[in-house]
Motif scaffolding. Structure first.
Motif, PDB file in Angstrom:
ATOM      1  N   ILE A 549       0.860  -1.177   0.000  1.00  0.00           N
ATOM      2  CA  ILE A 549       0.000   0.000   0.000  1.00  0.00           C
ATOM      3  C   ILE A 549       0.894   1.223   0.000  1.00  0.00           C
ATOM      4  N   THR A 551       1.161   5.388  -0.147  1.00  0.00           N
ATOM      5  CA  THR A 551       0.371   6.577   0.101  1.00  0.00           C
ATOM      6  C   THR A 551       0.926   7.739  -0.702  1.00  0.00           C
ATOM      7  N   HIS A 655      -4.799   5.846  -0.925  1.00  0.00           N
ATOM      8  CA  HIS A 655      -3.884   4.717  -1.098  1.00  0.00           C
ATOM      9  C   HIS A 655      -3.867   4.314  -2.555  1.00  0.00           C
ATOM     10  N   LEU A 657      -2.791   1.685  -5.228  1.00  0.00           N
ATOM     11  CA  LEU A 657      -2.399   0.291  -5.321  1.00  0.00           C
ATOM     12  C   LEU A 657      -1.939  -0.006  -6.734  1.00  0.00           C
ATOM     13  N   THR A 732      -2.100  -5.208   0.522  1.00  0.00           N
ATOM     14  CA  THR A 732      -3.485  -5.506   0.181  1.00  0.00           C
ATOM     15  C   THR A 732      -3.518  -6.391  -1.051  1.00  0.00           C
ATOM     16  N   GLU A 791      -8.623  -2.056  -4.773  1.00  0.00           N
ATOM     17  CA  GLU A 791      -8.036  -0.742  -4.607  1.00  0.00           C
ATOM     18  C   GLU A 791      -8.776  -0.004  -3.514  1.00  0.00           C
ATOM     19  N   THR A 792      -8.070   0.974  -2.944  1.00  0.00           N
ATOM     20  CA  THR A 792      -8.721   1.824  -1.965  1.00  0.00           C
ATOM     21  C   THR A 792      -9.346   2.987  -2.715  1.00  0.00           C
TER      22      THR A 792
END
Length: 870
Positions: A549, A551, A655, A657, A732, A791-792
Motif C-alpha cells: 500500500i 500513500t 492509497h 495500489l 493488500t 483498490e482503496t
C-alpha cells in the motif's frame, strides 16, 4: 380410565418406592438366585403381547436367540443370552413396573422392546442402571441427553420428512392438512415436517389432533370438520391401532373417493401386513412411506424359516415379516455381539438393607449399564434389515425410502433417496455405498512449514500421537459428520524431501490407493482430476496479487469539487437560495433588518442563507416559522459539511495500489506449479522464491525488487487472504488476475462413492454458513469467503444519498412559507374590516353646553371632545 404421562409419572413416584421396599422385605439378592450364572446374560423383554407387533417381535427375538446359538462363531461361546418376556399391555405404568420386577427378580443386564415412546420415556426414570434398547420408539423427542442408556434400534421419525416433502412437491399439491396423534410419538415429528413442507412451498392450512384412544364418535366429528375445508390432501401420522379405526370412518364418510389424497407415515405402512382386511379395504388408494430393506440371502432364509415356523404352530394366516420384526431380531444380535466382545460379566452383590432398597437409587448400576452401552454403540454388523451402525444412539437414516400405494395390496411405486430424490429404481449411484465394516480409512495430509492455519501437522511429545489441525481438517471432519453413515479414518502425514511436485506425489499415492484420500490445501486441476476424483471446492477460486500500500497526495487543483457530484452541487446551491428566500419572505413584514431597498433585501436574503454554511448568521429572527426553517436547514448543512470534509480528506490522501509493476520483479511461490503459467507471458521479470511461511512473503516484499526481493507476489486467493490476515496494514490484494484455479478440494480414488456424499456435505456446510464461520475462526476475521476491494477507492456522494435531507428541509420551508402567507392574509383582512365598520365615536350625539361657559372655551374644548346623544 385414560392415564396421561404426567399422571403416570406422579403415580410412579409413590409406587416405585413401595414396590422396591416390598421386594427388599423378601431379602432377595443376586447371590441367592441360584439360576444366575456368570456365563448367562439375562435380558428383559417388555412388549405389548396383545398387539400384532409385540407378538411378532417376541417370535423374531426367539428366532434370533436360536440363530445365535446355532451360529458357528457363537456356538462354543461361554456367554449365552436368556430372554425374560413381560407383557406391558400397552400401558406405560405396567411397562415400568415390569422393568422394576425384571431388575429385582431376574437381575437383567439389559431391557429390549418398550414399544411406545411413552413407555421408553417413563423407563428413562430408571436412570443409568441398564441399557434400554427399543426397536419401535421412533419419536424425535426421545434423546440420549435425557437418558444416556437409551439406544434406538430404529430410525428417527424425522428421517422420513424429506421423502414426504418430495412426494408433495412431485405432485404439486397445495393446501395440506396434517392429522396426527396427540402423544409423544405423534407430536415429535411435527416441527420438522412443517419445516420441510414449508421449504417445498406446500403450506399446511389445518392441523387435526386426535387422542390415542379417541372414540369413534369423536373421530367422526373431526372428519366432518375436515370435509368443510377446501383442502383435500391429508398427511396422517398416528399409531396403527388408531389408524385402523380412523380410516374405517374415513371410508364410511366418502373421503376416500376421487378428489382426496391421503399420505401416511412409516409406522402405519410397516403394520399394514398385520392389519385386518377390512382396514386394508378402507385404505385403498393411500400412499405411504417406509424404509427400504435391501434384499439378501440371509433375509430370504429367515423368511422361509419364518413361514415354516408358523406352519408348525398351525396358524391359519402367515403374517408377513415387517420392519419391527427385523429390528427386534437385529436388537438381539447387537446386544449379543456387544456382550461377547466384553466377555464374562462380574456381577455386583446387592445389599440387603431395606433402607437402601426403599428408593429408586437402591437398584445398583450394572457394569453393563455403561460398558455394554458403549460397546453396542460402537458395534457394526450386517443384520436382517441391512447395515447396522448406530450414530448418536440411533440407527442411521435408511439409504432409501419406498413410496408405496395401497391398491389391493401394498405395492411399491417409487424410491426416494436423500441424494437423488424420487426415482423409479435404485442403481449403484442411488444407493450410497458405505465403507466396508471395520476398515479404517487412511487419509493422507501434507506436511507444511507454514500456513498451518490451512493444514498443521504436529507431534505430541507426551503421547507421540500425530495432531492434525487447520481449516481444511475442520471442513473435512464437519463434512464427515453430516454423512448418513459412520466413516472411521486416521490421518497419515505425508512427508517429502522435495518441494516441486510435492502435491503431485500425494495425488499419485491416492491414485495408487496407497492412501484412501488426500485432505489439505490441494488445488483442483484438470491434470490431477485425470488421476483422482475431487469433491466440490470449499474455498474461493482464482489467483490474486499481493501489493504494498503506497500513500500519495493528490495534485489535482479541482479536487475540492470531487467529493460531490455536479447534480448534488447544483441542488445544494438551489436550496441555499430557496431557504434564504423563504426566510426573507417570512421576516420581511415585521423584521426591520430584512427591509430596505430591493438590492439590499436581495443581498440580505442571500447572505443570511449562505452564512448558515459557517453558522455565522447574526440577524435576529422574529417569526417562529422562520426559526423552524433555519433549525432544520442548519441540521442539513451540518450533515453536508461533515460528509464533504470526510470525503475530501480521503481524496487528498489516497492509497494508490499497483497492478503488475512494470520493470520490477513479481514473485510466484516455488512450489506453486499450478499458477506459474499466469505470469510467464505477462511480465519481463518473474522470480520463484522459496516461500514457505507468511513471514517469508513479508520479507521478500519488504526487501523490494531492487534489493533482491519482489515488488508483488501472485498466489492462490486462500494463501493471499491468509497473508493479509496478518499484514493487512502494509499490503493488500489486487483484483484476482485469473480464475484458472478451482479452489481446494479433497481427493479420492476414481469411483469412490464418498466423493458425491462429501460434496453434498460441503454444499450443505456452505448453505448453513458453517464454512464461513470456520474460516472466520482460523483467519482472524479475514474470511476466505469474502471479497476484498482491489483498490482503496473513495466513492463520491450523489444526490440520491441525501434525497431524504432535501425532502425534509424542502417540505419544512414550503409549509412554513404557506402558513406565513395565510397568517398575513388573515391579518390584512382583519385590518380592512376594522377600517370599514363605524365605531361609537363616529356616531352623531347631542352637544350640551353649560350656561356659564365661555364661548371660546367651548369652541376649544369641542375640538377635542365630542359628545353624542342617542
Amino acid at each position: 380410565m385414560k392415564l396421561t404421562m404426567a399422571s403416570v409419572k406422579m403415580v410412579s413416584m409413590f409406587i416405585l418406592p413401595a414396590m422396591l421396599y416390598a421386594f427388599s422385605s423378601f431379602g432377595w439378592s443376586m447371590a441367592q438366585n441360584s439360576h444366575h450364572r456368570p456365563h448367562h446374560i439375562h435380558v428383559g423383554v417388555i412388549l405389548d403381547m396383545d398387539s400384532p407387533v409385540g407378538e411378532m417381535a417376541q417370535q423374531c427375538m426367539t428366532m434370533a436367540i436360536s440363530d445365535l446359538n446355532a451360529s458357528p462363531s457363537h456356538i462354543n461361546h461361554p456367554l449365552k443370552l436368556i430372554l425374560h418376556p413381560r407383557n406391558s399391555m400397552g400401558q406405560p405404568l405396567k411397562a415400568l413396573s415390569s422393568a422394576v420386577e425384571l431388575l429385582e427378580n431376574e437381575q437383567v443386564d439389559a431391557l429390549i422392546g418398550p414399544q411406545t415412546s411413552e413407555e421408553v420415556e417413563l423407563l428413562g426414570e430408571l436412570g443409568d442402571r441398564v441399557p434400554i434398547i427399543s426397536f419401535s420408539a421412533s419419536s424425535p423427542l426421545l434423546s440420549r441427553e435425557k437418558n444416556p442408556n437409551f439406544i434406538r434400534m430404529t430410525t428417527n421419525d424425522n428421517s422420513q420428512v424429506g421423502a414426504i416433502a418430495a412426494l408433495v412437491k412431485k405432485f404439486g399439491w397445495r393446501e395440506l392438512v396434517i392429522i396426527h396423534e396427540d402423544s409423544s410419538y405423534g407430536n415429535g415429528i411435527i416441527p420438522d415436517l412443517l419445516l420441510a413442507l414449508h421449504e417445498s412451498n406446500a403450506p399446511v392450512v389445518h392441523r387435526t389432533v386426535l387422542p390415542p384412544r379417541a372414540r369413534d364418535i369423536y373421530v367422526e366429528a373431526q372428519l366432518y370438520k375436515l370435509m368443510a375445508l377446501s383442502a383435500n390432501i391429508f398427511i396422517v401420522h398416528m399409531s396403527a391401532s388408531l389408524a385402523s379405526r380412523f380410516f374405517i370412518k374415513v371410508n364410511e364418510l366418502g373421503l376416500m373417493s376421487t378428489g382426496y389424497g391421503w399420505i401416511v407415515t412409516d409406522r402405519i405402512v410397516n403394520e399394514l401386513p398385520v392389519m385386518d382386511q377390512s382396514v386394508l379395504d378402507s385404505m385403498q388408494g393411500v400412499i405411504g412411506i417406509r424404509p427400504y430393506i435391501p434384499p439378501s440371502e440371509r433375509l430370504r432364509n429367515f423368511s422361509m424359516k419364518w413361514r415354516n415356523n408358523f406352519f408348525t404352530n398351525q396358524h391359519h394366516q402367515i403374517p408377513e415379516v415387517n420392519m419391527y420384526c427385523l429390528w427386534a431380531y437385529d436388537s438381539v444380535w447387537a446386544l449379543a455381539e456387544a456382550a461377547y466382545h466384553l466377555g464374562p460379566t462380574t456381577y455386583m452383590q446387592k445389599n440387603d438393607s431395606a433402607n437402601e432398597l426403599a428408593h429408586l437409587a437402591a437398584i445398583p448400576s450394572r457394569r453393563t449399564g455403561s460398558d455394554l452401552v458403549h460397546t453396542i454403540l460402537r458395534g457394526k454388523f450386517t443384520g436382517l434389515s441391512g447395515k447396522i451402525q448406530l450414530k448418536n444412539g440411533q440407527l442411521q437414516q435408511p439409504l432409501a425410502f419406498e413410496i408405496v400405494n395401497v391398491v389391493g395390496r401394498v405395492k411399491r411405486i417409487r424410491f426416494w433417496t436423500q441424494w437423488n430424490g424420487i426415482t423409479r429404481g435404485l442403481n449403484r449411484s442411488s444407493q450410497r455405498v458405505m465403507p466396508k465394516t471395520g476398515k479404517r480409512m487412511r487419509i493422507g495430509v501434507p506436511i507444511k512449514k507454514g500456513f498451518k492455519e490451512l493444514v498443521g501437522v504436529e507431534l505430541d511429545p507426551e503421547t507421540n500421537a500425530t495432531i492434525v489441525t487447520g481449516l481444511c481438517i475442520d471442513v473435512f471432519k464437519a463434512a464427515i459428520d453430516l454423512l448418513p453413515y459412520e466413516v472411521i479414518f486416521d490421518f497419515i502425514p505425508f512427508p517429502s524431501s522435495v518441494t516441486v511436485g510435492y502435491y503431485e506425489d500425494l495425488i499419485h499415492h491416492v491414485y495408487l490407493q496407497q492412501v484412501d484420500a488426500a485432505v489439505g490445501d490441494i488445488t483442483i486441476t484438470a491434470n490431477r482430476s485425470s488421476y483422482v476424483d475431487f469433491t466440490l471446492p470449499f474455498t474461493e477460486t482464482g489467483v490474486a496479487m499481493i501489493v504494498p500500500i503506497k500513500t500519495s497526495r493528490s495534485t489535482n487543483m479541482w479536487i475540492f469539487l470531487q467529493p460531490l457530484t455536479v447534480d448534488l452541487w447544483l441542488v445544494i446551491c438551489a436550496f441555499f437560495v430557496f431557504t434564504g428566500c423563504v426566510v426573507w419572505k417570512i421576516e420581511h413584514g415585521n423584521n426591520n433588518e430584512f427591509k430596505g431597498p430591493l438590492a439590499q433585501q436581495i443581498g440580505m436574503a442571500m447572505w443570511y442563507s449562505f452564512s448558515t454554511l459557517f453558522f455565522a448568521q447574526r440577524e435576529k429572527l422574529i417569526s417562529n416559522l422562520s426559526k423552524v426553517v433555519i433549525i432544520v436547514w442548519l441540521f442539513v448543512v451540518l450533515i453536508l459539511t461533515s460528509s464533504y470534509t470526510a470525503n475530501l480528506s480521503s481524496m487528498l490522501t489516497v492509497h494508490q495500489l499497483q497492478s503488475l509493476p512494470e520493470g520490477e520483479s513479481v514473485g510466484i511461490p516455488f512450489y506453486s506449479s499450478v499458477i506459474q503459467p499466469v505470469l510467464i507471458n505477462s511480465s519481463d521479470k518473474t522470480s520463484f522464491p522459496l516461500l514457505h511461511t507468511v513471514e517469508d512473503y513479508a520479507n521478500v516484499l519488504r526487501e523490494g525488487s531492487r534489493n533482491g526481493g519482489v515488488a508483488a507476489i501472485i498466489d492462490e486467493i486462500p494463501y493471499v487472504k491468509l497473508f493479509l490476515s496478518k499484514y493487512s496494514a502494509q499490503y493488500t490484494m489486487a483484483e484476482p488476475l485469473y480464475n484458472n484455479t478451482n479452489g481446494f478440494g479433497f481427493a479420492f480414488p476414481k469411483g469412490s462413492p464418498l466423493v458425491h456424499d462429501i460434496s453434498a456435505s460441503i454444499a450443505k456446510l456452505r448453505e448453513d454458513g458453517k464454512l464461513y464461520m470456520m474460516s472466520q475462526n482460523w483467519f482472524q476475521n479475514h474470511s476466505l469467503f469474502t471479497n476484498q476491494d482491489s483498490e482503496t477507492k473513495v466513492a463520491r456522494f450523489y444526490l440520491y444519498n441525501f434525497r431524504g435531507l432535501f425532502l425534509i428541509t424542502g417540505i419544512t420551508s414550503t409549509v412554513a412559507m404557506m402558513v406565513s402567507y395565510k397568517l398575513r392574509k388573515k391579518e390584512s383582512t382583519t385590518a380592512q374590516c376594522d377600517w370599514a365598520l363605524p365605531s361609537v365615536a363616529d356616531k352623531p350625539v347631542e352637544e350640551k353646553f353649560s350656561p356659564g361657559s365661555d364661548i371660546s372655551s367651548r369652541r376649544t374644548s369641542s375640538k377635542h371632545v365630542r359628545r353624542y346623544s342617542f
